[in-house]
Design a protein around this motif. Structure first.
Motif, PDB file in Angstrom:
ATOM      1  N   PHE A  69       0.864  -1.180   0.000  1.00 55.14           N
ATOM      2  CA  PHE A  69       0.000   0.000   0.000  1.00 55.14           C
ATOM      3  C   PHE A  69       0.901   1.231   0.000  1.00 55.14           C
ATOM      4  O   PHE A  69       1.973   1.230   0.606  1.00 55.14           O
ATOM      5  CB  PHE A  69      -0.900   0.014   1.231  1.00 55.14           C
ATOM      6  N   LEU A  70       0.447   2.277  -0.674  1.00 54.12           N
ATOM      7  CA  LEU A  70       1.242   3.495  -0.820  1.00 54.12           C
ATOM      8  C   LEU A  70       0.615   4.619  -0.014  1.00 54.12           C
ATOM      9  O   LEU A  70      -0.603   4.835  -0.067  1.00 54.12           O
ATOM     10  CB  LEU A  70       1.324   3.882  -2.294  1.00 54.12           C
ATOM     11  N   VAL A  71       1.456   5.337   0.728  1.00 55.59           N
ATOM     12  CA  VAL A  71       1.058   6.542   1.474  1.00 55.59           C
ATOM     13  C   VAL A  71       1.985   7.653   1.020  1.00 55.59           C
ATOM     14  O   VAL A  71       3.192   7.444   0.894  1.00 55.59           O
ATOM     15  CB  VAL A  71       1.170   6.315   2.997  1.00 55.59           C
ATOM     16  N   LEU A  72       1.436   8.841   0.785  1.00 56.01           N
ATOM     17  CA  LEU A  72       2.227   9.895   0.148  1.00 56.01           C
ATOM     18  C   LEU A  72       1.847  11.257   0.697  1.00 56.01           C
ATOM     19  O   LEU A  72       0.667  11.540   0.928  1.00 56.01           O
ATOM     20  CB  LEU A  72       1.979   9.863  -1.368  1.00 56.01           C
ATOM     21  N   GLY A  73       2.854  12.122   0.900  1.00 56.07           N
ATOM     22  CA  GLY A  73       2.562  13.490   1.312  1.00 56.07           C
ATOM     23  C   GLY A  73       3.730  14.112   2.032  1.00 56.07           C
ATOM     24  O   GLY A  73       4.799  13.513   2.196  1.00 56.07           O
ATOM     25  N   GLY A  74       3.530  15.331   2.493  1.00 55.63           N
ATOM     26  CA  GLY A  74       4.613  16.085   3.101  1.00 55.63           C
ATOM     27  C   GLY A  74       5.053  15.605   4.463  1.00 55.63           C
ATOM     28  O   GLY A  74       6.111  15.990   4.945  1.00 55.63           O
ATOM     29  N   GLY A  75       4.265  14.787   5.126  1.00 53.81           N
ATOM     30  CA  GLY A  75       4.644  14.328   6.445  1.00 53.81           C
ATOM     31  C   GLY A  75       4.212  15.251   7.572  1.00 53.81           C
ATOM     32  O   GLY A  75       4.555  15.019   8.733  1.00 53.81           O
ATOM     33  N   TYR A  76       3.449  16.285   7.262  1.00 52.74           N
ATOM     34  CA  TYR A  76       2.969  17.193   8.294  1.00 52.74           C
ATOM     35  C   TYR A  76       1.709  16.623   8.956  1.00 52.74           C
ATOM     36  O   TYR A  76       1.090  15.683   8.430  1.00 52.74           O
ATOM     37  CB  TYR A  76       2.703  18.570   7.688  1.00 52.74           C
ATOM     38  N   PRO A  77       1.305  17.177  10.097  1.00 49.45           N
ATOM     39  CA  PRO A  77       0.183  16.588  10.844  1.00 49.45           C
ATOM     40  C   PRO A  77      -1.098  16.441  10.034  1.00 49.45           C
ATOM     41  O   PRO A  77      -1.852  15.487  10.245  1.00 49.45           O
ATOM     42  CB  PRO A  77      -0.002  17.558  12.019  1.00 49.45           C
ATOM     43  N   ASN A  78      -1.380  17.370   9.118  1.00 51.80           N
ATOM     44  CA  ASN A  78      -2.630  17.264   8.362  1.00 51.80           C
ATOM     45  C   ASN A  78      -2.675  16.006   7.500  1.00 51.80           C
ATOM     46  O   ASN A  78      -3.743  15.488   7.191  1.00 51.80           O
ATOM     47  CB  ASN A  78      -2.841  18.500   7.486  1.00 51.80           C
ATOM     48  N   LYS A  79      -1.503  15.474   7.105  1.00 49.19           N
ATOM     49  CA  LYS A  79      -1.475  14.275   6.258  1.00 49.19           C
ATOM     50  C   LYS A  79      -1.861  13.012   7.028  1.00 49.19           C
ATOM     51  O   LYS A  79      -2.253  12.013   6.419  1.00 49.19           O
ATOM     52  CB  LYS A  79      -0.095  14.100   5.629  1.00 49.19           C
ATOM     53  N   ASN A  80      -1.701  13.033   8.355  1.00 48.19           N
ATOM     54  CA  ASN A  80      -2.226  11.954   9.198  1.00 48.19           C
ATOM     55  C   ASN A  80      -1.633  10.588   8.840  1.00 48.19           C
ATOM     56  O   ASN A  80      -2.306   9.568   8.886  1.00 48.19           O
ATOM     57  CB  ASN A  80      -3.764  11.919   9.075  1.00 48.19           C
ATOM     58  N   HIS A  81      -0.364  10.576   8.483  1.00 48.35           N
ATOM     59  CA  HIS A  81       0.273   9.324   8.094  1.00 48.35           C
ATOM     60  C   HIS A  81       0.320   8.328   9.244  1.00 48.35           C
ATOM     61  O   HIS A  81       0.297   7.108   9.016  1.00 48.35           O
ATOM     62  CB  HIS A  81       1.686   9.593   7.584  1.00 48.35           C
ATOM     63  N   ALA A  82       0.390   8.831  10.460  1.00 48.18           N
ATOM     64  CA  ALA A  82       0.442   7.932  11.608  1.00 48.18           C
ATOM     65  C   ALA A  82      -0.792   7.036  11.663  1.00 48.18           C
ATOM     66  O   ALA A  82      -0.697   5.847  11.989  1.00 48.18           O
ATOM     67  CB  ALA A  82       0.577   8.739  12.901  1.00 48.18           C
ATOM     68  N   SER A  83      -1.956   7.578  11.314  1.00 48.31           N
ATOM     69  CA  SER A  83      -3.175   6.763  11.336  1.00 48.31           C
ATOM     70  C   SER A  83      -3.147   5.697  10.253  1.00 48.31           C
ATOM     71  O   SER A  83      -3.640   4.576  10.455  1.00 48.31           O
ATOM     72  CB  SER A  83      -4.409   7.653  11.159  1.00 48.31           C
ATOM     73  N   ALA A  84      -2.577   6.022   9.092  1.00 42.24           N
ATOM     74  CA  ALA A  84      -2.472   5.026   8.029  1.00 42.24           C
ATOM     75  C   ALA A  84      -1.592   3.867   8.470  1.00 42.24           C
ATOM     76  O   ALA A  84      -1.917   2.689   8.255  1.00 42.24           O
ATOM     77  CB  ALA A  84      -1.913   5.664   6.762  1.00 42.24           C
ATOM     78  N   ILE A  85      -0.469   4.182   9.108  1.00 50.60           N
ATOM     79  CA  ILE A  85       0.456   3.140   9.547  1.00 50.60           C
ATOM     80  C   ILE A  85      -0.154   2.334  10.691  1.00 50.60           C
ATOM     81  O   ILE A  85      -0.057   1.097  10.711  1.00 50.60           O
ATOM     82  CB  ILE A  85       1.799   3.767   9.950  1.00 50.60           C
ATOM     83  N   SER A  86      -0.786   3.012  11.626  1.00 47.47           N
ATOM     84  CA  SER A  86      -1.437   2.298  12.720  1.00 47.47           C
ATOM     85  C   SER A  86      -2.526   1.367  12.200  1.00 47.47           C
ATOM     86  O   SER A  86      -2.669   0.221  12.658  1.00 47.47           O
ATOM     87  CB  SER A  86      -2.022   3.297  13.716  1.00 47.47           C
ATOM     88  N   ALA A  87      -3.294   1.826  11.221  1.00 47.92           N
ATOM     89  CA  ALA A  87      -4.335   0.979  10.633  1.00 47.92           C
ATOM     90  C   ALA A  87      -3.728  -0.228   9.929  1.00 47.92           C
ATOM     91  O   ALA A  87      -4.267  -1.338   9.990  1.00 47.92           O
ATOM     92  CB  ALA A  87      -5.179   1.795   9.655  1.00 47.92           C
ATOM     93  N   PHE A  88      -2.593  -0.023   9.268  1.00 49.55           N
ATOM     94  CA  PHE A  88      -1.915  -1.138   8.600  1.00 49.55           C
ATOM     95  C   PHE A  88      -1.504  -2.209   9.613  1.00 49.55           C
ATOM     96  O   PHE A  88      -1.646  -3.414   9.355  1.00 49.55           O
ATOM     97  CB  PHE A  88      -0.689  -0.626   7.848  1.00 49.55           C
ATOM     98  N   THR A  89      -1.011  -1.779  10.782  1.00 49.89           N
ATOM     99  CA  THR A  89      -0.606  -2.753  11.800  1.00 49.89           C
ATOM    100  C   THR A  89      -1.801  -3.520  12.347  1.00 49.89           C
ATOM    101  O   THR A  89      -1.648  -4.629  12.862  1.00 49.89           O
ATOM    102  CB  THR A  89       0.132  -2.059  12.962  1.00 49.89           C
ATOM    103  N   LYS A  90      -2.998  -2.942  12.256  1.00 47.73           N
ATOM    104  CA  LYS A  90      -4.215  -3.634  12.690  1.00 47.73           C
ATOM    105  C   LYS A  90      -4.762  -4.551  11.606  1.00 47.73           C
ATOM    106  O   LYS A  90      -5.409  -5.558  11.908  1.00 47.73           O
ATOM    107  CB  LYS A  90      -5.291  -2.613  13.072  1.00 47.73           C
ATOM    108  N   ALA A  91      -4.524  -4.184  10.348  1.00 50.01           N
ATOM    109  CA  ALA A  91      -5.138  -4.917   9.234  1.00 50.01           C
ATOM    110  C   ALA A  91      -4.391  -6.194   8.887  1.00 50.01           C
ATOM    111  O   ALA A  91      -5.007  -7.148   8.391  1.00 50.01           O
ATOM    112  CB  ALA A  91      -5.229  -4.015   8.012  1.00 50.01           C
ATOM    113  N   PHE A  92      -3.077  -6.220   9.124  1.00 42.08           N
ATOM    114  CA  PHE A  92      -2.275  -7.332   8.607  1.00 42.08           C
ATOM    115  C   PHE A  92      -1.328  -7.872   9.668  1.00 42.08           C
ATOM    116  O   PHE A  92      -0.928  -7.162  10.599  1.00 42.08           O
ATOM    117  CB  PHE A  92      -1.484  -6.873   7.377  1.00 42.08           C
TER     118      PHE A  92
END
Length: 386
Positions: A205-228
């Motif tokens: 799965f691909l996640v993309l963006g500036g890495g600032y808080p609005n991009k919310n990448h932490a939630s994507a990664i946390s969800a990945f750890t729950k999904a697989f």
């Protein structure tokens, strides 16, 4: 009436990726061909490639500085006024308009986060305290002063109006486009181009963006750890232009069983990104705030399925071509990722809908609409060439 020139601040074109740079590049590419008899002046940063445009009706003025910094706001107006003619039109494509301009002016509002939601851009409270007053002053001043305001989405227009309801009569929406470079590729070509980033055959799965808080990448990664789990053999690639591997991501992965299957890295070349879009199981885009969301459009144009937030501009961009979720609901993000790899036909359906949706957005159309707005305040401009 004496004809003037279009003066465009193109100092964001210095090789770094991003929505403002893509937008400015589209203006640089299409304005000279649409208005071949109109003189166009580009402000070019010394670090940029030369020339920005080979068009015969374009000249370039070298100018240091960023298009959004305090010098631009407080001092560049005086520098420009010494060079501008009364009928010139100045376009600032990055929210900030130099004070005291003595010609017609246009600004582009990609979003108003720095003024209205500074915590989403400046995670450090001390930095936020220091810089927010400047951003609030400069953005609000630009909205007040500009003869026309271009918003890149209806959501951005609505947020601009919330900052200054008096600007409604000067506000226009011109939706962004996408480059024809973003396209479906053959699996073998996509593997070859991106092999140094993700091994051929690896599912991710691909996640993309500036890495600032609005991009919310932490939630994507946390969800990945729950999904697989490790045995599922799925991976996640996170590409962050800034704040690569911030502390909140390190904390999530510290005790995760799939931490070795999450890779965080900085920017990639455009052709590599196109190949990654083609290969990914889906783009996971859990943003809390977007002015437009250009990666969603670019991914759709490559046939990449979209899993994204149901807030701000993203439903406006993705239409019926995405699985939407609340960006704060990690369980919903996890379910979306599981669905796209377990439900028969879902990935193909999302891909086909995304390609149809992406076809509606075009940079040349955006520039045509921009010229129509120019002509509202610069009647000497001819109609653009069809």
């Amino acid at each position: 009436m004496n004809k003037g020139r279009i003066v465009l601040d193109a100092r964001s074109l210095r090789g770094a990726p991003g929505g403002v740079a893509s937008y400015t590049e589209a203006l640089v590419q299409h304005l000279p061909e649409l208005l071949p008899e109109v003189p166009i002046v580009l402000l070019r940063h010394p670090a940029a490639a030369r020339p920005l445009s080979p068009a015969p009706n374009v000249v370039e003025w070298g100018r240091r500085g960023e298009p959004n910094n305090p010098w631009t706001y407080f001092r560049m107006g005086k520098w420009l006024n010494a060079r501008l003619r009364p009928n010139d039109l100045f376009h600032a494509p990055y929210r900030i308009l130099p004070r005291g301009l003595e010609c017609r002016s246009v600004i582009t509002m990609h979003d108003v986060m720095q003024a209205a939601y500074p915590e989403m851009v400046f995670p450090n409270w001390l930095i936020r305290t220091l810089v927010h007053p400047y951003w609030s002053l400069a953005i609000r001043s630009a909205i007040t002063s500009a003869d026309r305001i271009l918003a890149v989405s209806q959501h951005s227009a609505d947020d601009t109006l919330r900052l200054d309801p008096s600007c409604q009569s000067r506000l226009r929406v011109t939706l962004l486009g996408k480059s024809s470079a973003f396209r479906p590729m053959s699996p073998s070509d996509a593997d070859r181009v991106s092999a140094s980033i993700v091994a051929p055959g690896q599912r991710f799965f691909l996640v993309l963006g500036g890495g600032y808080p609005n991009k919310n990448h932490a939630s994507a990664i946390s969800a990945f750890t729950k999904a697989f789990v490790p045995e599922d053999n799925f991976h996640m690639l996170v590409i962050q232009r800034s704040r690569t591997f911030p502390p909140e991501i390190r904390k999530i992965l510290r005790h995760s069983t799939v931490r070795s299957q999450v890779k965080v890295r900085g920017s990639v070349r455009t052709e590599e990104l196109i190949a990654l879009y083609n290969r990914a199981e889906a783009l996971v885009f859990p943003s809390l705030y977007e002015g437009f969301g250009l990666p969603v459009l670019e991914a759709m144009a490559c046939g990449c399925p979209i899993l994204c937030s149901n807030v701000t501009s993203l439903p406006e961009v993705a239409g019926d071509a995405a699985i939407f979720f609340s960006p704060k609901d990690e369980d919903a993000i996890a379910r979306a990722m599981r669905a796209v790899v377990t439900q028969s036909g879902l990935r193909q359906s999302l891909s086909e809908r995304g390609l149809r949706r992406a076809a509606l957005f075009d940079w040349r159309k955006m520039v045509m609409e921009t010229v129509a707005v120019y002509r509202e305040i610069a009647p000497w401009l001819p109609a653009p060439r069809a």
